[in-house]
Design an enzyme around this catalytic site. Structure first.
Site, mmCIF file in Angstrom:
data_model
loop_
_atom_site.group_PDB
_atom_site.id
_atom_site.type_symbol
_atom_site.label_atom_id
_atom_site.label_comp_id
_atom_site.label_asym_id
_atom_site.label_seq_id
_atom_site.Cartn_x
_atom_site.Cartn_y
_atom_site.Cartn_z
ATOM 1 N N THR A 178 24.162 9.104 73.934
ATOM 2 C CA THR A 178 23.945 8.855 72.506
ATOM 3 C C THR A 178 23.749 7.380 72.182
ATOM 4 O O THR A 178 23.279 7.049 71.093
ATOM 5 C CB THR A 178 25.129 9.388 71.670
ATOM 6 O OG1 THR A 178 26.337 8.807 72.182
ATOM 7 C CG2 THR A 178 25.218 10.906 71.768
ATOM 8 N N GLY A 179 24.082 6.500 73.104
ATOM 9 C CA GLY A 179 23.957 5.063 72.857
ATOM 10 C C GLY A 179 22.509 4.596 72.847
ATOM 11 O O GLY A 179 21.574 5.372 73.084
ATOM 12 N N SER A 198 30.971 10.876 74.370
ATOM 13 C CA SER A 198 32.422 10.858 74.158
ATOM 14 C C SER A 198 32.943 12.267 73.893
ATOM 15 O O SER A 198 32.171 13.182 73.598
ATOM 16 C CB SER A 198 32.741 9.965 72.962
ATOM 17 O OG SER A 198 32.162 10.532 71.804
ATOM 18 N N SER A 207 31.820 14.115 70.767
ATOM 19 C CA SER A 207 30.456 14.634 70.709
ATOM 20 C C SER A 207 30.281 15.878 71.578
ATOM 21 O O SER A 207 29.371 16.682 71.353
ATOM 22 C CB SER A 207 29.466 13.556 71.167
ATOM 23 O OG SER A 207 29.545 12.440 70.313
ATOM 24 N N CYS A 251 19.522 -7.716 81.719
ATOM 25 C CA CYS A 251 18.138 -7.863 81.249
ATOM 26 C C CYS A 251 17.618 -9.300 81.406
ATOM 27 O O CYS A 251 16.452 -9.507 81.751
ATOM 28 C CB CYS A 251 18.012 -7.425 79.794
ATOM 29 S SG CYS A 251 19.286 -8.086 78.707
ATOM 30 N N GLN A 298 16.477 -15.010 73.784
ATOM 31 C CA GLN A 298 16.655 -13.576 73.917
ATOM 32 C C GLN A 298 16.550 -12.820 72.591
ATOM 33 O O GLN A 298 16.976 -13.300 71.545
ATOM 34 C CB GLN A 298 18.015 -13.307 74.582
ATOM 35 C CG GLN A 298 18.099 -13.920 75.970
ATOM 36 C CD GLN A 298 19.375 -13.583 76.738
ATOM 37 O OE1 GLN A 298 19.955 -14.456 77.364
ATOM 38 N NE2 GLN A 298 19.805 -12.345 76.703
ATOM 39 N N SER A 319 17.588 -7.037 70.286
ATOM 40 C CA SER A 319 17.853 -5.696 70.815
ATOM 41 C C SER A 319 18.723 -5.743 72.064
ATOM 42 O O SER A 319 19.360 -4.746 72.408
ATOM 43 C CB SER A 319 16.538 -4.961 71.118
ATOM 44 O OG SER A 319 15.805 -5.651 72.105
ATOM 45 N N LYS A 344 26.059 -14.222 84.344
ATOM 46 C CA LYS A 344 25.288 -13.122 84.943
ATOM 47 C C LYS A 344 23.997 -13.633 85.565
ATOM 48 O O LYS A 344 23.656 -13.272 86.696
ATOM 49 C CB LYS A 344 24.986 -12.058 83.882
ATOM 50 C CG LYS A 344 26.219 -11.281 83.436
ATOM 51 C CD LYS A 344 25.884 -10.290 82.324
ATOM 52 C CE LYS A 344 27.175 -9.644 81.780
ATOM 53 N NZ LYS A 344 26.921 -8.850 80.560
ATOM 54 N N ARG A 348 20.159 -16.722 71.496
ATOM 55 C CA ARG A 348 19.641 -15.562 70.767
ATOM 56 C C ARG A 348 18.703 -16.070 69.680
ATOM 57 O O ARG A 348 19.042 -17.035 68.975
ATOM 58 C CB ARG A 348 20.808 -14.813 70.107
ATOM 59 C CG ARG A 348 20.416 -13.512 69.477
ATOM 60 C CD ARG A 348 20.215 -12.406 70.467
ATOM 61 N NE ARG A 348 21.463 -12.036 71.130
ATOM 62 C CZ ARG A 348 21.533 -11.260 72.212
ATOM 63 N NH1 ARG A 348 20.442 -10.779 72.772
ATOM 64 N NH2 ARG A 348 22.688 -10.980 72.767
ATOM 65 N N HIS A 401 12.630 -10.862 76.172
ATOM 66 C CA HIS A 401 13.341 -12.102 76.480
ATOM 67 C C HIS A 401 12.353 -13.104 77.088
ATOM 68 O O HIS A 401 11.686 -12.806 78.078
ATOM 69 C CB HIS A 401 14.466 -11.847 77.500
ATOM 70 C CG HIS A 401 15.623 -11.071 76.939
ATOM 71 N ND1 HIS A 401 15.784 -10.780 75.608
ATOM 72 C CD2 HIS A 401 16.710 -10.528 77.557
ATOM 73 C CE1 HIS A 401 16.905 -10.091 75.429
ATOM 74 N NE2 HIS A 401 17.479 -9.920 76.585
#
Lengths: 346, 346, 346, 346
Positions: free
Chosen positions: A11-12, A36, A39, A150, A178, A181, A207, A237, A244
């Site tokens: 659902t994300g 979850s 749901s 990403c 970036q 989204s 990262k 951002r 990006h």
């Protein structure tokens, strides 16, 4: 013959993108959707707040969502795509791997563990070989494979192309611009970003600096060794929706000309996997390109766009760009799934 | 006692900002406005397309614009502020200097000439001493002083603070996220920049790389010598109205801690000139600051905002920001004018 | 002599704006700050996520926040400003009024109740007389006064100016282009609004349609009667930070010329209250004005900007604009507080 | 059998869009490109500043541009698409029509002339019959057909659907929120529109008010008569790239329910022309839709999106949206070309 697949955390935001990519995919068939506990038991259409600009696929909308546990997912669904929050991923991915599922995960947990392959297929698909060690050490029938962050995915293919051309990478500076989204649908409020920029994204810089070295590292049959280049990242951002953009400076052991760098990019091989673009790296001559709005969909959002290759005070500098929710997230996981199938791990 | 001043190129975007700053200025009195031949002879109000968000000052609106020639400007106006396009500045500034006028110029022409002081008062006001050589060599009664490019002004004060604290600068990487106003009112179309970023600003990178070394260089009584640090810049345009944000990485001969760097910034002295802010560098602890919309007006738009000071793979990295049309352009020229008066050159 | 005042819901977005306006206010002294039970007992600085671009006032930061109950607020604080979510306001405002506090509230609950004055001081300050009835009917020692919704406040003063000039209002169509700050700091995500507009704001249209008629209505000594004009509203969210812009069409019993309408706007009287601007309505001749970014701060954000007055197919049409968090919210409540003091209700 | 077509003003923004649509078009073959005299004689690639996000079609790039005169265009190119500035169109379209070319024009000149059909094929394709009168009166072998302004095209199909359902239109109020691309590539600077809106677009309101009445009017065999509804428009520019959003209020002789209006929209017939979408009007139930970024590409950018149909104080109100450079400009001209061929005028 299609492979039945499931989506953990369906659902994300990335879960929705995964469904968008998997539904028309010729090699995969969506057979399980988890979310979850609240749901679970409901039709997907009723529990997903769908925000993709194409409609929910009809059949997917009617599928019943299950809990995110191995017991709730049918046994004949060998491959699972995971886009769970990292704290959740850290808890539930292991039980799935123990239960025999192969998990292609976009979640950031476990990416840097020594026996977990962190893979961009066109760059280091051979790292999948570490799965032998993973299975042996962990006693798993399944397997866990990760794709990078990403912002990491955006610049690493260009470094890989240089390495492939025999150019020895020593230092890398990278500044990122970036898109919103990347923080998820509710991650950046409009009050924060209109007419503005934010020079900090929590833990993002680490990262880029660590994942890139693992991706370009080598698997010698027993262990994954990081590449020895050193990377310094600065993350920002900005008010763009998708894509990006990154400024990269490199110092190398050779002294390649901009032309040699452009050639290395253009000639870097792609793969014949369904979601691999041809070419992998699209090189622009115009120094004003790539730009997020104009170039984020090159190669159906799965290519890397590069441009502005020029001599720098210290070596070479250039810019690169990738679509952060396609090549950088959902598409990255799907592509890893394709490789896992092709290489016989599923 | 106020000094009578003129504005060369008074109808342009920076010219309007100059008028906005000079009209209420306690030390200056606007006594001459020049523009193109077509505008000469008309009231300023009729020929300026006024775009500042405060109204045209009443008296300025009624002043008659003259041509941009020494003959057209009254003799009793010793100090001129120039914001002409660089191609025009290259032609007309010299005649004014020959005719005895002192010109404080924001135009990019002649900035790197060896006997032209390129000045940020709080950083290298002593470079004005080179005017003796300029006058002698060129046979001028007047003088020509330049302020740097807006993107240069943003990060150089932070480097100067480090040098002042005894930290030896060796290499600098700087990535800029620049506001659209830096390109002038019509410089960036909305089609180019909404939901987008452009990783190239023509000749901007060279300005950061060369001007910064001249600014931090030394005048030994006979010549200006560049600082020996090496600088690599990458410039981007983003969808912000005002305020250039910059990511900076430095390698130094020492190994300062982030705390030492923050202290060097915070303690760097300002000046008592009318337009100098106190402090010059405003240091944020919050790693998400500075941000263009929130912080471009610190010190009435004349301060530098810095934050995110942290250890980097190669040394130290941090972010800084300044208002590009105030501290970075019109305000920079006015401040140089204040210094020229204080030092007795006017 | 200053009046000691409190802020109910002091940690929220409008609560912060209230503090910003009240702290330097010559007539008020901040003496109480309330918030949720979790925040009670802590210094304001520790529980408010401060998002205003000026720093937290020193003394305010050190004040101890209390619960939002009459018992927790000192008795010698007669005037309270309320910026609670409407569901909370509906529960807690009544106990405060019963306990004798005068509450000037920005919350939307109770605005349309017949004995609750809904007030814009320059428009219908005389509606405060209804407080006699309110106190009698409800048995309150205190009082409850509301200011309208931000989008209502933007256009009603222009209608009031027409009514004052003897122009009989019959129908009004109004389309709004509203800034994201109107939805609160987290109300609109960047993914929703960059390169976009949303033609719906829940229950906003009804507020414009009903509040406007109450504001222009009459109090005859016993009851508030709505104005008989009919209003139709259409509300849109657009990517602006602050400032609601509105397009208005009116049909009237007279046939005023655009010039008569402009005069009615320009001549509409303001008040001598501390926060009332002079003039109340700033009229632009340029048809491209008012614009949110350029004109939201006219009259220190407390004036109404109007322009584009022209003949329409059906009568007259024009545009108006106000700063939604100053004139439209926190400033509106403060101004009502000033009127309550001047009229002797506090 | 394809029809050989030409583009007048091929280097402009709409000219580029025309090429993008015509190049892959199954019924048309690009055989002539005209531009200003300076561009004539050069390959298209060298004189067009290409700004479309798909590359210049290979063959088109190599075509030689000619002057915009009938002599310069081959005789065997019967159909020309015109996207010239209206002042240029007013001069050159007539000579082409005299010389026998059929011109489908997006330029605003001559739209309201009584014998020039102003056509949206799905709405009033029968107005082409007026070409008989045009040819007779003007002595032309060719013909001139116009499509309306982009903002007109957005709302007129919804009105046509209501008329088709027998709902008598009496008054229409329409407020527009228009994208920057509607002003051409350089039409709106970023300084004008970031964090802003402009409540005025020169002469745009008159276009909506007059073109809409002509489009819904009738051709009785001898003359085109305007529809008798009255329309009042208010036009705004907002920071969106593509897609004009409009708020519409209607008063009608009937009293249709929102459900009846939604049905009228959904059931309004499209055509079988290549560029006509099916359905023509896409109806949303979600009151927050349509939104420019999410819905401008419904029906490949050729459909109308409508939503928020609700009772209004005075009748019905709703919102609609169309892609202004596809359905609203280049696509509109191409569609008219398709109709001209189908109806035998070419």
């Amino acid at each position: 013959m299609t492979v039945r697949v499931g989506v953990l955390g369906a659902t994300g935001a990335v879960g929705q993108r995964l469904i968008q990519l998997l539904e028309p995919h010729p090699e995969f068939e969506i057979a399980a959707l988890t979310a979850s506990d609240e749901s679970a038991g409901h039709p997907y259409r009723d529990v997903a707040k769908w925000r993709i600009d194409t409609p929910i696929p009809e059949e997917v909308g009617e599928m019943t969502v299950t809990a995110t546990t191995p017991e709730a997912v049918p046994d004949d669904v060998p491959l699972l795509f995971s886009s769970l929050p990292s704290t959740v991923g850290a808890k539930v991915e292991t039980p799935f791997c123990e239960a025999g599922y192969v998990v292609s995960s976009n979640s950031s947990n476990a990416r840097m563990e020594s026996d977990v392959p962190l893979v961009i297929p066109e760059v280091n698909g051979d790292h999948l070989e570490a799965l032998e060690i993973q299975r042996e050490e962990r006693g798993w029938d399944g397997a866990l494979v990760k794709n990078p962050n990403c912002s990491t995915i955006t610049f690493v293919p260009t470094l890989a192309a240089l390495a492939e051309a025999g150019i020895g990478l020593e230092t890398v500076h990278v500044a990122t611009l970036q898109a919103v989204s990347g923080a998820g649908y509710d991650g950046v409020t409009s009050m924060e970003i209109i007419d503005n920029a934010i020079p900090h994204i929590g833990s993002e810089e680490a990262k880029l600096e660590t994942e890139s070295r693992k991706l370009l590292g080598e698997f010698d049959g027993t262990a994954l060794a990081d590449h020895e280049m050193e990377v310094a990242a600065s993350c920002n951002r900005i008010p763009t929706i998708d894509g990006h953009l990154e400024n990269v400076w490199i110092e190398t052991s050779e002294d390649p000309s901009p032309e040699e760098v452009r050639e290395a990019f253009a000639e870097y091989p792609s793969l014949s996997l369904h979601s691999s673009p041809e070419p992998l790296i699209h090189v622009f001559e115009d120094p004003e390109r790539p730009q997020p709005r104009l170039d984020r969909t090159v190669g159906d959002g799965m290519a890397i766009a590069a441009g502005g290759v020029r001599e720098s005070t210290f070596g070479i500098q250039y810019n690169c760009l990738a679509h952060n929710t396609l090549r950088g997230a959902a598409g990255a996981s799907v592509l890893n799934g394709e490789l896992l199938v092709e290489e016989g791990y599923v």
